[in-house]
Structures are given as C-alpha cells and as structure tokens.
Design an enzyme around this catalytic site. Sequence first.
Site, PDB file in Angstrom:
ATOM      1  N   SER A 135       0.823  -1.203   0.000  1.00 17.57           N
ATOM      2  CA  SER A 135       0.000   0.000   0.000  1.00 17.57           C
ATOM      3  C   SER A 135       0.859   1.255   0.000  1.00 17.57           C
ATOM      4  CB  SER A 135      -0.923   0.018   1.223  1.00 17.57           C
ATOM      5  OG  SER A 135      -1.635   1.234   1.305  1.00 17.57           O
ATOM      6  N   ASP A 136       0.447   2.209  -0.817  1.00 24.00           N
ATOM      7  CA  ASP A 136       1.026   3.538  -0.739  1.00 24.00           C
ATOM      8  C   ASP A 136       0.602   4.160   0.597  1.00 24.00           C
ATOM      9  OD1 ASP A 136       2.356   5.812  -1.529  1.00 24.00           O
ATOM     10  OD2 ASP A 136       0.634   6.656  -2.569  1.00 24.00           O
ATOM     11  N   LYS A 137       1.345   5.149   1.064  1.00 23.97           N
ATOM     12  CA  LYS A 137       1.020   5.758   2.358  1.00 23.97           C
ATOM     13  C   LYS A 137       0.088   6.950   2.217  1.00 23.97           C
ATOM     14  CE  LYS A 137       3.871   8.474   4.651  1.00 23.97           C
ATOM     15  NZ  LYS A 137       3.025   9.629   5.066  1.00 23.97           N
TER      16      LYS A 137
END
Length: 752
Positions: A135-137
């Site tokens: 996941s991207d932050k």
Amino acid sequence: MGGTVARGETHATVVLTGKNTFFGKTASMLGDSGGQSNLQKLLLKIIIILCVLAFTLCITAFIYLLKKPTKGESISPKEAASFAVVVIVASIPMAVEIVTTTTLAIGSKQLSAFGAIVSRLAAIDDLAGLNMLCSDKTGTLTKNKMTIQDDTPTYEPNLTQMDLLKQAALATRWESPPKDALDTLFLRCHLWHPKIKEEMEEFNSKNPNATQIQRDEYYNHEVSLKLQEAMVNYESLAFMPFDPRVKRTEGTIRDKTTGSIYKVTKGAPHILQALDKDEEKGHKMHEKVTSLGEDGIRAVAIAISEPLNDQWVMGAEEQNVTPVWHITGMLTFLDPPRDDTKETIRRSQAYGVPVRMITGDHILIAKKTCKDLEMGEMNSPNWPTIQGPDHLPNLDEKGKAPADLVKKYGDYIKNADGFAQVFPEHKFLVVETFRQLGYKCGMTGDGVNDAPALKRADVGIAVAGATDAARAAADIVLTQEGLSTIVLGMEISRMIFARMKSFLTYRIAATLQLLFFFFIAVFAFDPRYYADRDAPPDEARWPEFFSLPVIFLMIITLINDGTLISIGYDHAVPSKYPERWILPIIFIVSSALAIIACLSSLLLLYFCLTSWDKGNLFQAIGIGGLEYGQITNAIFLKVAVSDILTLFSSRTGHQFFFQRKPHFVLVICAAIALIISTTLSLVWPRGTLDHVPVCGLAYVSGQKLALWVWIYCIVVFFIQDALKVATWRLLIKYNAFNVNNEVKVKDTKAIE
C-alpha cells in the site's frame, strides 16, 4: 511522464507520441490480455479433464455396443453413436463459463455498492486469494489532508514562516488552482489570510444552511485573493513540475520590483540537501528531519538560487543556466493516519493478508506511521523494519527485472515491514519479488508512477482520486478513500469464491455421476436379459441396452444449469484465510458426492428392471411390476431430483447441508426445477422417444412410484451429505494438498 493540459499555453518539443510515451505505455496495458487468468486456466483444466473422461467412457461404450451379442437384430452403428454423442453432450459442462461469469458479475455489482469498481472480473477471484497487500502511504493510509505546523526551521537570516510559504508558492503554479494535496497545503494555507477564521464564522452565521462544498468554495476564494495580492510583484518565467524521480518542483521567477531573475525549488529535504554545498547546513537539516520524523512530521525543503540575470536569455526556448543553490528553510506539516486505518489493517491481517507500506517519504516517517498503525511483524525485536532504497533492486538496461531477483533480494524484501524513500521502479520490483516468492500480491496506488506496479500486481487497486493512468492499469478502482473498502472487498470476494467453488464441485459431481451411471448401466444392466427372464407384458418393447431419450437428458441439463445461475445470490461465509483453487480437492469432494448419486441410481435401475420378480422389493412394498416406459421415467425423475439435491450439499462445503441457510432465490429456482422435472415424469405421454419407451408415472394408478422415488432420493441425499462431510474432515485432518491454506513461500536459498 505524460499529462493533460488543463489551461494556459506553452511552447513544447514533441519527442514521443501515443503508445511510445510513458503515459501511453501505461494506458495501453489494458489492451494486453496478459494471458489467461487463474480462473480461466482452472475452468479450462476442468473442461479438458471432463471431456477426456467423457470421450474415453463413451467411445468404450460405443465399441462395446457394436460388439454386443444380441438375440435379435444387432445394435446399429447409428444407434450406438447416437447414445454416445448424447451422453457426451449432456456431460460436457457447457454452462460453466456462463455461471462463473454471472456469479462474478453479481459480485462486481455488490462491490460497486461499496465504492469499488471492478474493471477485470477475474480480479474478484484473485482478490479472494490475496495474501500480501502493498500500500502507498499518502492518501491511502493517511488522510492526505495536510496541516502546516508551527515548527519552521530556517537556514538563512531574517526569514519567517510566511517568507518560506511565499517561496514555496513561487515553486508552485500559484496562478492556477492547486493540483494535489501538497499544492493545496501551500496555496490554500490559512496564513495567507490572517482573518480567514473570523470571516468563515461570519459566513457560517449568515448562511447556516450552506453545504460543506459551499463553505470550501468560499474559503478557497478568499484565501486565493490574498495569495494573488501577495504574489503580484512576481512573474513566472518557467516552471518544472514534480517528477517522481527528481522529487522536487522548480520555478524561474522575475522580481518585478528589482528585475532580479532567480530560481526557487521545493522538494524532499534529502534531495535539496544535495543541491546546497554547505555541509554544516546539510548536517543541521538531517538532524532536524530525523527529529521531526520521530514524531511523524513531514518536511518540505525550500531553496533559492543566486541571481541568474547574466545567464538567463529572455524569450529563448532553451536556457543554459547553472544555478547556485542556497537552502532557506523547511516547512513542516502533518498528514495524520485515517481514523479507520488501524482497525482496517488489523482486520486485513486477521484475514491472513499482511499490509506492507511502500512510500517515497523519509524512513523515519514510515517507521512512525508503521508504529502508529501497528503494521508488520510486531513480535520481531527489530520492529518496525523499514527498508530504504539502497539495497533494493533496479531495472536492467532493457527495463526488465533482474534474473536473480528472488535469490538476491527475496529475504530482504520478504522480511521488511515496509519500504521508504523509494522510486517508482522499486514499487514495481517489490511487487514482482513478492509474486515470484509465491505470494498473491495486491498493490494500491494513485499516480502515473504507480501504474507499472498496479499492472504487475495480481490485483491492482487505484485509490480514490487516482490519475487516469493509474485507473487504466488497475483491476479495481475505488471511489471511496482509505483501505476499508479493500478489506470489505476481500470479504465479498471470498464469499463469491465460495459460491464458485460450490458450483464447480456440484457441476463436476453431476457430470461424473451421469457419465459413470450410463457407462456402468450399459455394461451391467441388459434390459433384454431381464425381459427374457421375467416375461413382462410389454416384453417386446424392452431394448438391448439402457439409455434415456435425448429430450430427457437435455431437460436435466437445462433445468440444472438454469438453477445454477441463482448460485450467485446464495448465502456464503467468507473464509478466514486467503482462498486458492485446489483442483484435486474439488475432484475428491465431487467424486464423493457422485459415487453416492451414481450407485443409488444404479440400485434403483436394478430394482426397476427386476420389478417382475416375486421376491423383488417393489413387489414387497406394493408397487408391483413396471412396464419399461415407467422405468425410463422413474430413472429420469431420480437423476433430476438427485442432481438438484446434490447442489444443496455441495454449497455448504465442509459443513452439513442444514448448517447454512440457502438464499430464497436459490430455493425458488430449485423448487421450480424440481416441480418441472416431477411433473414431466408424471404426465409425459405413453409412447416412444429415440426408440426408448416412455410412460408418465401417473398413468398407472395405485403405485405411487413418483412418491417412492422422491423418498428414496431424500434418503440418498442424507447419506451423500454425510459422506461429503466425512471426506472433508479427513482432508482437513491430514492437510491433504495443503487444504488448510498454509502460505508456502519459496526458499530463496534453494533457488539457483
């Protein structure tokens, strides 16, 4: 990189067009099928196995019928071929693709109701088996609503926070509306308008019914006016937008009051640190960024060049300048995690799907976020283990992943709790490494730079507000922010998986029981033998071998497939662990169901053919002898009813049929199918179909044969369901074919 011109004008040199651009290559990925999906491969294997089995048994039966000795005329090739072809056609699961597609489409509609748009139906099947999520932050784990902080370190004398904010605006397209969260932070900051809080209170009091959108529009308009007033003395000569590789923006500015021309840039502190040769300043910045990162506070560094009047050529399309940079300070801001992110990650990990963060932010920010959200292996003494870009793989000269990706980087990536300060290609390679390690990996992202990783992942998920390129590369597009929709999607997809597994188990069982019933009946039960022995009144009508008319087999197939479509609405329980297709298990359970159905049909056929014997069961219970047309209809009713009841056993997996309530749509469709098959068996006119005598069971009074067949089917159903549960318990006890879904990861040391 590719992009869309929203407004304004410029001069540009076209170097690549269409599919040759980065954007074009990413967008055109949807046109590449990438081969068959896992579900398509599974369905193809099942169809091939069943077809090979059907052809083998039917050809064997065909040869036997041609060679079969008879007292009268021998069985003609046409008659034998007709029997073989009809059984083959009835056995091939022609509706398997239709039913699975329908089930996936119904699931897609369910997902869309919760803000997840599915662009590739097979992605639902992949989502059910997901056991790793990258996941991207920013914007996914966090709110992407940044708030500027009071802590403003400066590295040049006499500078204030407002001075740095103005410099940050000079490195942005301040004349245009903000395009992203970071632009919004600087261009719509409340500091531009010191009295905006009072004005907003006044606006709200005068407009108590105003919507949030109207309030935001008023706020943005008022702040924008003050911003433009503050920037009236500056002219933008050139602008370099954000590039994920460069990680900074740059503006060339002319001060109208002094005529001075200089550049202003803003970006990641470690990137700008390399521009300024002042080592002492760089050391101070590093210490400050480290301190801020421990508190989860991010920073954007700002630098200004020395005047470029002697290098800048007004009106020239290409400028040959060498700026000398001086870092002026840093603006700090906070992007807090979403309110539901921590609980969502907990639920995801409870479902057997760990979440790994991949971000371009500083390692310390990533560690703080990881701690706040309790991500990764919390029992590890080194938790959280956040890996930087230094030891991550890079693409080779041809843009391909390294051949030794797993061997060289597998352990490094597998044991990490997250990755920070990465470039776009690292995201792609991290996903590829997880896939080669044996994980079914998902990836979330929103930018053009995320598109290759989204496309490479087993399930690419474009989050809310993603770019066109990211949405084009993704399998699922979210319309609601955050990860909660993804976890909800896991639950729904696992329920859909359970429905498809129930359907395939049933369909294989139905095919096996039909094939072996006719195959064994041809060899073991010769109607002429029993007719010659017992001399029934219609002895002359008894054929040389047992078969059902074509129309009866087609009716069984049609009502079964029609009922199966309703399986997409059935109640299902999501698995606690990632799902995967285990073909041997499906065939073992299907065989257990088929054996009982097949043997019970053969047993009923035997009692029907011997019904004229004085010691026969039918004589004992008062049914008496049957004419051959009744035998045909009785077997038709038995096969039709058993098939539908088998569906109710297969749908509950390892549980008994009564432990999970079926959906009313499935019950209604099954009831209609049973009513149709029972009615046809009762009232079908006495006569001959395809040289096979038929006779409605209702035409002979007092026998109640249809009722007895129904009672027999129900008893058989209980036995069938008990054997299915016993089979599942043995498989689970001994973890046959890893049925308990233990995640097996390749041993990187064993890979040569």
